[in-house]
Design an enzyme around this catalytic site. Structure first.
Site: not given
Length: 340
Positions: A144, A169
Protein backbone atom coordinates in the site's frame (compact mmCIF):
# COMPACT_ATOMS: atom_id res chain seq x y z
CA UNK A 1 -1.84 -21.03 -15.52
CA UNK A 2 -3.54 -22.14 -12.34
CA UNK A 3 -3.74 -19.04 -10.14
CA UNK A 4 -4.89 -18.53 -6.55
CA UNK A 5 -6.37 -15.09 -5.85
CA UNK A 6 -7.07 -14.31 -2.19
CA UNK A 7 -9.58 -11.59 -1.38
CA UNK A 8 -11.54 -12.63 -4.46
CA UNK A 9 -14.81 -11.14 -3.21
CA UNK A 10 -13.10 -7.83 -2.55
CA UNK A 11 -12.94 -4.75 -4.73
CA UNK A 12 -9.61 -5.41 -6.45
CA UNK A 13 -9.78 -9.20 -6.17
CA UNK A 14 -13.06 -9.43 -8.04
CA UNK A 15 -11.77 -7.33 -10.94
CA UNK A 16 -8.52 -9.31 -11.12
CA UNK A 17 -10.34 -12.66 -11.21
CA UNK A 18 -12.52 -11.37 -14.04
CA UNK A 19 -9.49 -10.32 -16.11
CA UNK A 20 -7.52 -13.52 -15.47
CA UNK A 21 -10.48 -15.71 -16.46
CA UNK A 22 -10.90 -13.68 -19.66
CA UNK A 23 -7.21 -14.28 -20.38
CA UNK A 24 -7.80 -18.04 -20.21
CA UNK A 25 -6.34 -18.88 -16.81
CA UNK A 26 -7.88 -21.19 -14.24
CA UNK A 27 -8.56 -19.18 -11.10
CA UNK A 28 -9.32 -20.29 -7.56
CA UNK A 29 -10.68 -17.34 -5.63
CA UNK A 30 -10.44 -17.36 -1.84
CA UNK A 31 -12.21 -15.06 0.62
CA UNK A 32 -13.49 -15.24 4.19
CA UNK A 33 -16.26 -12.72 3.35
CA UNK A 34 -16.00 -10.85 6.65
CA UNK A 35 -18.50 -8.18 7.63
CA UNK A 36 -16.15 -5.15 7.61
CA UNK A 37 -18.65 -3.77 5.10
CA UNK A 38 -21.87 -5.00 3.47
CA UNK A 39 -21.38 -8.66 2.60
CA UNK A 40 -24.17 -8.31 0.04
CA UNK A 41 -21.78 -6.32 -2.15
CA UNK A 42 -19.16 -9.06 -1.84
CA UNK A 43 -21.62 -11.78 -2.83
CA UNK A 44 -22.85 -9.60 -5.71
CA UNK A 45 -19.29 -9.37 -7.04
CA UNK A 46 -18.94 -13.15 -6.88
CA UNK A 47 -22.22 -13.54 -8.72
CA UNK A 48 -20.68 -11.51 -11.56
CA UNK A 49 -18.06 -14.27 -11.71
CA UNK A 50 -20.72 -16.98 -11.81
CA UNK A 51 -20.49 -18.02 -8.16
CA UNK A 52 -23.92 -17.98 -6.52
CA UNK A 53 -24.36 -16.82 -2.94
CA UNK A 54 -25.45 -20.28 -1.83
CA UNK A 55 -22.23 -21.72 -3.28
CA UNK A 56 -20.04 -18.99 -1.79
CA UNK A 57 -21.49 -19.41 1.72
CA UNK A 58 -20.25 -23.01 2.00
CA UNK A 59 -17.19 -23.07 4.28
CA UNK A 60 -13.95 -24.65 3.01
CA UNK A 61 -15.48 -26.27 -0.08
CA UNK A 62 -14.49 -25.32 -3.59
CA UNK A 63 -17.37 -24.26 -5.85
CA UNK A 64 -17.16 -23.89 -9.64
CA UNK A 65 -18.58 -20.99 -11.59
CA UNK A 66 -21.81 -21.41 -13.53
CA UNK A 67 -20.44 -18.97 -16.12
CA UNK A 68 -16.96 -20.31 -16.62
CA UNK A 69 -17.24 -24.00 -15.75
CA UNK A 70 -14.07 -25.26 -14.11
CA UNK A 71 -12.13 -22.14 -15.10
CA UNK A 72 -13.35 -20.08 -12.12
CA UNK A 73 -13.64 -21.65 -8.68
CA UNK A 74 -14.23 -20.24 -5.21
CA UNK A 75 -13.51 -21.31 -1.64
CA UNK A 76 -14.68 -19.57 1.53
CA UNK A 77 -11.66 -19.68 3.80
CA UNK A 78 -9.79 -17.41 6.20
CA UNK A 79 -6.06 -16.91 5.63
CA UNK A 80 -5.56 -17.22 9.40
CA UNK A 81 -6.86 -20.81 9.14
CA UNK A 82 -3.51 -22.54 8.64
CA UNK A 83 -4.97 -26.05 8.51
CA UNK A 84 -7.54 -25.11 5.89
CA UNK A 85 -4.90 -23.35 3.80
CA UNK A 86 -2.58 -26.37 4.02
CA UNK A 87 -5.38 -28.60 2.77
CA UNK A 88 -6.09 -26.25 -0.12
CA UNK A 89 -2.46 -26.39 -1.24
CA UNK A 90 -2.32 -30.17 -0.84
CA UNK A 91 -5.31 -30.56 -3.15
CA UNK A 92 -4.22 -27.93 -5.71
CA UNK A 93 -1.05 -26.90 -7.49
CA UNK A 94 -0.77 -23.17 -8.11
CA UNK A 95 1.63 -21.60 -10.57
CA UNK A 96 1.08 -18.11 -9.17
CA UNK A 97 -0.50 -16.86 -5.95
CA UNK A 98 -1.87 -13.32 -5.79
CA UNK A 99 -2.58 -12.14 -2.25
CA UNK A 100 -5.25 -9.43 -2.07
CA UNK A 101 -6.85 -10.88 1.05
CA UNK A 102 -6.34 -8.44 3.91
CA UNK A 103 -8.19 -6.40 6.49
CA UNK A 104 -8.56 -3.09 4.67
CA UNK A 105 -8.99 0.47 5.86
CA UNK A 106 -6.59 2.85 7.58
CA UNK A 107 -9.13 4.37 9.96
CA UNK A 108 -10.62 1.07 11.15
CA UNK A 109 -7.11 -0.07 12.11
CA UNK A 110 -7.11 2.62 14.81
CA UNK A 111 -10.14 0.96 16.42
CA UNK A 112 -9.47 -2.74 15.89
CA UNK A 113 -5.73 -3.42 15.39
CA UNK A 114 -6.04 -7.11 16.24
CA UNK A 115 -8.07 -7.77 13.08
CA UNK A 116 -5.15 -6.44 11.05
CA UNK A 117 -2.55 -8.56 12.83
CA UNK A 118 -4.58 -11.74 12.32
CA UNK A 119 -5.41 -11.17 8.67
CA UNK A 120 -2.48 -9.16 7.36
CA UNK A 121 0.38 -10.66 9.38
CA UNK A 122 -0.63 -14.14 10.57
CA UNK A 123 -2.58 -14.80 7.37
CA UNK A 124 0.27 -13.59 5.16
CA UNK A 125 2.77 -15.76 7.03
CA UNK A 126 0.52 -18.79 6.51
CA UNK A 127 0.38 -18.03 2.79
CA UNK A 128 4.15 -17.63 2.54
CA UNK A 129 4.63 -21.04 4.12
CA UNK A 130 2.14 -22.64 1.74
CA UNK A 131 3.86 -21.00 -1.24
CA UNK A 132 7.24 -22.19 -0.01
CA UNK A 133 6.17 -25.82 0.40
CA UNK A 134 3.82 -25.78 -2.59
CA UNK A 135 6.54 -24.91 -5.13
CA UNK A 136 4.70 -21.76 -6.21
CA UNK A 137 6.60 -20.00 -9.01
CA UNK A 138 5.63 -16.44 -8.04
CA UNK A 139 3.84 -14.70 -5.17
CA UNK A 140 2.33 -11.32 -6.06
CA UNK A 141 0.88 -9.43 -3.09
CA UNK A 142 -0.79 -6.14 -2.27
CA UNK A 143 1.15 -3.60 -0.29
CA UNK A 144 0.00 0.00 0.00
CA UNK A 145 1.04 3.61 -0.53
CA UNK A 146 0.32 4.04 3.19
CA UNK A 147 3.78 2.59 3.95
CA UNK A 148 5.25 5.97 2.95
CA UNK A 149 3.76 7.53 6.08
CA UNK A 150 4.63 11.19 6.46
CA UNK A 151 7.21 11.12 3.67
CA UNK A 152 7.54 14.67 2.34
CA UNK A 153 9.55 13.86 -0.80
CA UNK A 154 7.35 13.54 -3.87
CA UNK A 155 6.76 11.63 -5.98
CA UNK A 156 7.11 8.60 -3.69
CA UNK A 157 9.82 6.22 -4.88
CA UNK A 158 10.29 2.56 -3.97
CA UNK A 159 13.83 3.60 -3.04
CA UNK A 160 12.51 5.86 -0.24
CA UNK A 161 12.86 4.84 3.41
CA UNK A 162 9.52 3.57 4.71
CA UNK A 163 10.19 2.67 8.32
CA UNK A 164 7.85 5.21 9.98
CA UNK A 165 4.25 4.09 9.35
CA UNK A 166 1.51 6.14 11.03
CA UNK A 167 -1.25 3.51 11.16
CA UNK A 168 -1.46 -0.15 12.14
CA UNK A 169 -2.69 -0.91 8.63
CA UNK A 170 0.46 0.63 7.13
CA UNK A 171 2.65 -1.22 9.63
CA UNK A 172 1.14 -4.57 8.62
CA UNK A 173 1.71 -3.82 4.93
CA UNK A 174 5.35 -2.93 5.58
CA UNK A 175 5.69 -6.17 7.55
CA UNK A 176 4.43 -8.06 4.51
CA UNK A 177 7.24 -6.56 2.44
CA UNK A 178 9.83 -7.56 5.05
CA UNK A 179 8.47 -11.09 5.34
CA UNK A 180 8.40 -11.49 1.56
CA UNK A 181 12.01 -10.32 1.33
CA UNK A 182 13.05 -12.96 3.86
CA UNK A 183 11.29 -15.76 1.96
CA UNK A 184 12.77 -14.63 -1.34
CA UNK A 185 16.24 -14.62 0.22
CA UNK A 186 16.04 -17.86 2.19
CA UNK A 187 13.86 -20.02 -0.05
CA UNK A 188 14.30 -18.46 -3.51
CA UNK A 189 10.59 -17.69 -3.72
CA UNK A 190 10.00 -14.94 -6.31
CA UNK A 191 7.84 -12.25 -4.68
CA UNK A 192 6.43 -8.98 -6.01
CA UNK A 193 4.87 -6.38 -3.72
CA UNK A 194 2.58 -3.77 -5.25
CA UNK A 195 2.04 -0.48 -3.48
CA UNK A 196 -1.42 0.60 -4.60
CA UNK A 197 -2.27 4.30 -4.70
CA UNK A 198 -5.90 5.27 -3.89
CA UNK A 199 -7.68 2.73 -6.08
CA UNK A 200 -11.18 3.64 -7.27
CA UNK A 201 -13.75 2.43 -9.77
CA UNK A 202 -16.96 0.38 -10.18
CA UNK A 203 -17.76 -2.12 -7.40
CA UNK A 204 -15.63 -0.06 -4.98
CA UNK A 205 -15.79 -0.35 -1.20
CA UNK A 206 -18.48 1.63 0.66
CA UNK A 207 -15.90 3.05 3.10
CA UNK A 208 -13.84 4.70 0.35
CA UNK A 209 -14.04 8.42 -0.44
CA UNK A 210 -15.58 8.15 -3.91
CA UNK A 211 -18.38 5.84 -2.73
CA UNK A 212 -19.07 7.98 0.36
CA UNK A 213 -19.11 11.20 -1.66
CA UNK A 214 -21.39 9.95 -4.44
CA UNK A 215 -23.76 8.30 -1.96
CA UNK A 216 -24.03 11.44 0.19
CA UNK A 217 -24.37 13.89 -2.71
CA UNK A 218 -27.17 11.85 -4.33
CA UNK A 219 -29.00 11.75 -0.99
CA UNK A 220 -28.60 15.50 -0.46
CA UNK A 221 -26.32 15.02 2.54
CA UNK A 222 -23.11 16.97 3.21
CA UNK A 223 -19.76 15.30 2.47
CA UNK A 224 -16.90 15.33 4.98
CA UNK A 225 -13.91 17.09 3.42
CA UNK A 226 -10.93 16.43 5.68
CA UNK A 227 -7.97 18.76 6.23
CA UNK A 228 -10.30 21.48 4.95
CA UNK A 229 -9.78 20.19 1.41
CA UNK A 230 -6.00 20.68 1.50
CA UNK A 231 -5.22 17.16 0.39
CA UNK A 232 -4.02 15.50 -2.82
CA UNK A 233 -4.04 11.90 -3.95
CA UNK A 234 -2.63 9.85 -6.79
CA UNK A 235 -6.02 8.38 -7.75
CA UNK A 236 -5.60 5.14 -9.70
CA UNK A 237 -8.44 3.65 -11.73
CA UNK A 238 -9.21 -0.04 -11.23
CA UNK A 239 -8.51 -1.02 -14.85
CA UNK A 240 -4.99 0.39 -14.51
CA UNK A 241 -4.42 -1.62 -11.33
CA UNK A 242 -5.55 -4.98 -12.70
CA UNK A 243 -3.88 -4.29 -16.05
CA UNK A 244 -0.55 -3.93 -14.29
CA UNK A 245 -1.19 -6.89 -12.01
CA UNK A 246 -2.15 -9.23 -14.84
CA UNK A 247 0.96 -8.26 -16.79
CA UNK A 248 3.19 -9.01 -13.79
CA UNK A 249 1.37 -12.29 -13.10
CA UNK A 250 1.55 -13.45 -16.72
CA UNK A 251 5.20 -12.50 -17.26
CA UNK A 252 7.68 -14.99 -15.75
CA UNK A 253 10.13 -13.15 -13.51
CA UNK A 254 13.03 -14.49 -15.57
CA UNK A 255 11.54 -12.98 -18.74
CA UNK A 256 10.98 -9.49 -17.31
CA UNK A 257 13.66 -6.83 -17.22
CA UNK A 258 14.10 -7.44 -13.49
CA UNK A 259 15.44 -10.91 -14.46
CA UNK A 260 17.17 -12.45 -11.45
CA UNK A 261 15.70 -10.10 -8.83
CA UNK A 262 13.53 -12.50 -6.85
CA UNK A 263 12.27 -9.79 -4.50
CA UNK A 264 10.78 -6.63 -5.95
CA UNK A 265 8.49 -3.76 -4.95
CA UNK A 266 6.58 -1.56 -7.40
CA UNK A 267 4.33 1.46 -7.09
CA UNK A 268 1.11 1.28 -9.09
CA UNK A 269 -0.34 4.77 -9.37
CA UNK A 270 -1.42 7.23 -12.01
CA UNK A 271 1.88 9.11 -11.61
CA UNK A 272 0.14 12.43 -10.93
CA UNK A 273 -1.53 14.25 -8.07
CA UNK A 274 -5.14 15.38 -8.06
CA UNK A 275 -6.33 17.85 -5.45
CA UNK A 276 -9.21 16.61 -3.32
CA UNK A 277 -11.24 19.66 -4.34
CA UNK A 278 -10.71 18.83 -8.03
CA UNK A 279 -11.75 15.24 -7.36
CA UNK A 280 -14.99 16.48 -5.80
CA UNK A 281 -15.48 18.82 -8.78
CA UNK A 282 -15.26 15.78 -11.11
CA UNK A 283 -17.90 13.98 -9.03
CA UNK A 284 -20.22 16.97 -9.14
CA UNK A 285 -19.79 17.15 -12.91
CA UNK A 286 -20.60 13.44 -13.35
CA UNK A 287 -23.66 13.64 -11.11
CA UNK A 288 -24.85 17.05 -12.22
CA UNK A 289 -25.32 17.91 -8.54
CA UNK A 290 -23.41 20.37 -6.38
CA UNK A 291 -21.99 18.93 -3.16
CA UNK A 292 -22.57 20.36 0.30
CA UNK A 293 -19.02 20.41 1.68
CA UNK A 294 -18.44 20.03 5.42
CA UNK A 295 -14.82 21.13 5.98
CA UNK A 296 -13.09 19.20 8.79
CA UNK A 297 -9.58 18.75 10.28
CA UNK A 298 -7.35 15.91 9.11
CA UNK A 299 -8.01 12.51 10.70
CA UNK A 300 -5.44 10.51 12.72
CA UNK A 301 -3.47 8.12 10.51
CA UNK A 302 -4.20 10.13 7.35
CA UNK A 303 -1.62 11.88 5.15
CA UNK A 304 -1.90 15.13 3.22
CA UNK A 305 -0.70 13.90 -0.16
CA UNK A 306 0.42 10.87 -2.17
CA UNK A 307 2.11 10.61 -5.55
CA UNK A 308 3.57 7.50 -7.18
CA UNK A 309 6.84 7.27 -9.04
CA UNK A 310 6.17 4.39 -11.46
CA UNK A 311 9.46 4.47 -13.37
CA UNK A 312 10.47 0.96 -12.28
CA UNK A 313 7.11 -0.50 -13.33
CA UNK A 314 7.49 1.13 -16.74
CA UNK A 315 11.09 -0.06 -17.06
CA UNK A 316 10.58 -3.69 -16.02
CA UNK A 317 7.11 -4.37 -17.45
CA UNK A 318 6.57 -1.60 -19.99
CA UNK A 319 3.33 -0.65 -18.24
CA UNK A 320 1.98 2.83 -17.50
CA UNK A 321 -1.34 3.57 -15.71
CA UNK A 322 -3.02 6.51 -17.45
CA UNK A 323 -6.81 6.70 -16.95
CA UNK A 324 -7.95 10.36 -16.51
CA UNK A 325 -9.83 11.09 -13.30
CA UNK A 326 -12.89 12.38 -15.20
CA UNK A 327 -13.31 9.08 -17.07
CA UNK A 328 -12.79 6.95 -13.97
CA UNK A 329 -15.24 8.91 -11.85
CA UNK A 330 -17.89 8.76 -14.58
CA UNK A 331 -17.48 4.97 -14.80
CA UNK A 332 -18.03 4.69 -11.05
CA UNK A 333 -21.09 6.95 -11.11
CA UNK A 334 -22.59 4.91 -13.95
CA UNK A 335 -22.04 1.69 -11.97
CA UNK A 336 -23.44 3.22 -8.77
CA UNK A 337 -26.61 4.35 -10.55
CA UNK A 338 -27.03 0.92 -12.11
CA UNK A 339 -26.32 -1.08 -8.94
CA UNK A 340 -28.57 0.94 -6.65
Amino acid sequence: MNILVTGAAGFIGYHLCEVLVKHGHTVVGLDNINDYYDVGLKYARLEQLGISRSQAEIEAKISSSTLHGDQMKFIKLDLADRHGLDELFKENTFDVVCNLGAQAGVRYSLENPDAYIQSNVVGFNNLLECCRHGNVKHLVYASSSSVYGLNKKVPFSVEDTVDRPISVYAATKKSNELMAHTYSHLYQLPTTGLRFFTVYGPWGRPDMALFLFVDAIKKGKPIKVFNYGNMARDFTYMDDIVGGMSKIIETPVSESKRKDELYKIYNIGNNKQVKLTDFIDAIESSLGIEAKRDLMPIQPGDVESTWADVDELIRDYDYTPDTPIEKGVQEFVDWYNSYF
